[in-house]
Write an enzyme that holds these catalytic residues in place. Structure first.
Site, PDB file in Angstrom:
ATOM      1  N   MET A  54      20.013  48.571  31.861  1.00 47.71           N
ATOM      2  CA  MET A  54      18.759  47.973  31.416  1.00 47.71           C
ATOM      3  C   MET A  54      18.256  48.680  30.164  1.00 47.71           C
ATOM      4  O   MET A  54      18.872  49.627  29.684  1.00 47.71           O
ATOM      5  CB  MET A  54      17.729  48.038  32.545  1.00 47.71           C
ATOM      6  CG  MET A  54      17.979  47.028  33.653  1.00 47.71           C
ATOM      7  SD  MET A  54      16.639  46.932  34.855  1.00 47.71           S
ATOM      8  CE  MET A  54      16.969  48.429  35.803  1.00 47.71           C
ATOM      9  N   CYS A  55      17.123  48.236  29.673  1.00 44.36           N
ATOM     10  CA  CYS A  55      16.559  48.752  28.428  1.00 44.36           C
ATOM     11  C   CYS A  55      16.043  50.178  28.596  1.00 44.36           C
ATOM     12  O   CYS A  55      16.003  50.722  29.700  1.00 44.36           O
ATOM     13  CB  CYS A  55      15.412  47.846  27.967  1.00 44.36           C
ATOM     14  SG  CYS A  55      15.849  46.100  27.872  1.00 44.36           S
ATOM     15  N   GLN A  56      15.647  50.777  27.482  1.00 49.13           N
ATOM     16  CA  GLN A  56      15.088  52.128  27.493  1.00 49.13           C
ATOM     17  C   GLN A  56      13.736  52.104  26.791  1.00 49.13           C
ATOM     18  O   GLN A  56      13.568  51.466  25.738  1.00 49.13           O
ATOM     19  CB  GLN A  56      16.020  53.104  26.776  1.00 49.13           C
ATOM     20  CG  GLN A  56      17.363  53.282  27.457  1.00 49.13           C
ATOM     21  CD  GLN A  56      17.415  54.512  28.349  1.00 49.13           C
ATOM     22  OE1 GLN A  56      17.046  55.597  27.954  1.00 49.13           O
ATOM     23  NE2 GLN A  56      17.888  54.316  29.564  1.00 49.13           N
TER      24      GLN A  56
END
Length: 252
Positions: A1-3
């Site tokens: 997933m995103c950061q």
């Protein structure tokens, strides 16, 4: 997933050391990056649907001498919505005569709220839909401009409704405070005097904050995963909402 990366401070502060640590993770999170800096009531907002590793805009941001007391940055690994500029975090909207900035890490499944004309998504992401819904619900809950404490109380009531649809780690700011909600992975750190030398987790790069700060400076950093290897990062508990003002964690 995103950061995610957020910074809240009591004085305009350079966030490029932390942003470099975030950008180093862009090999896996290659579907775009963005960063927003508040300056008083104004906002500098940079987004690109290319990786922060190769984007000329990211290189310009690294060299740009911006100092801010509230910053939100994001590197994207797409789950919903194509890789395109309109789907790149952070997103911004206006409410009560202030810019609001939002970034999300996670995946909300089948989240299709009814949204009125004032807050409509431009792109196709669950993240932007969630942001528009939050802005709509805040506007419905408060007739006049609310205090930070009132906003925090309302957000705490709204978070479980979003959690019910999946993973919802988020950062939200209006330039006065920084709200952070941890559903799965989110960490925070508070820096204050005495400052010292700090080393990045993913790169052989360090900085001596003692040479760049005063004894009155206070800075809070929020990130998906710890960015440095020699500081006391604290993990959010699942479903926890925190608000940072002037570089300090305030009671929610």
């Amino acid at each position: 997933m995103c950061q995610l990366l957020g910074m809240n401070a009591n004085t305009p502060t350079d966030v490029m050391f932390s942003f470099t640590g975030l950008a180093n993770r862009a090999d896996e999170h290659k579907d775009g990056f963005g960063i927003a800096f508040f300056e008083g009531r104004g906002l500098r907002h940079f987004v690109d649907h290319h990786s922060a590793r190769v984007s000329p805009l990211a290189e310009m941001v690294r060299r740009f001498p911006v100092k801010s007391d509230n910053v939100i940055a994001h590197i994207r690994k797409a789950t919903q919505g194509q890789v395109a500029l309109e789907n790149t975090h952070p997103f911004q909207r206006e409410l009560w005569g202030r810019y609001w900035v939002f970034a999300h890490n996670g995946n909300l499944k089948e989240f299709e709220p009814r949204l009125h004309a004032a807050f409509k998504p431009v792109g196709q992401t669950d993240s932007e839909r969630a942001f528009c819904w939050l802005m709509q619900e805040l506007a419905k809950a408060h007739c006049a401009v609310p205090s930070i404490a009132e906003l925090t109380h309302t957000l705490a009531e709204l978070m479980p409704q979003l959690n019910a649809f999946g993973t919802f780690n988020m950062l939200l700011s209006n330039g006065q405070a920084l709200w952070a909600h941890g559903s799965t992975h989110l960490h925070y750190l508070q820096r204050r005097h005495p400052f010292g030398r700090v080393n990045l987790q993913d790169e052989d790069l360090s900085v001596d904050f003692a040479a760049l700060t005063t004894q009155n400076d206070r800075v809070a950093i929020i990130a998906t995963e710890p960015l440095t290897r020699d500081e006391p990062w604290v993990a959010f508990q699942p479903g926890e909402l925190k608000v940072f003002v002037g570089g300090e964690l305030m009671s929610a």
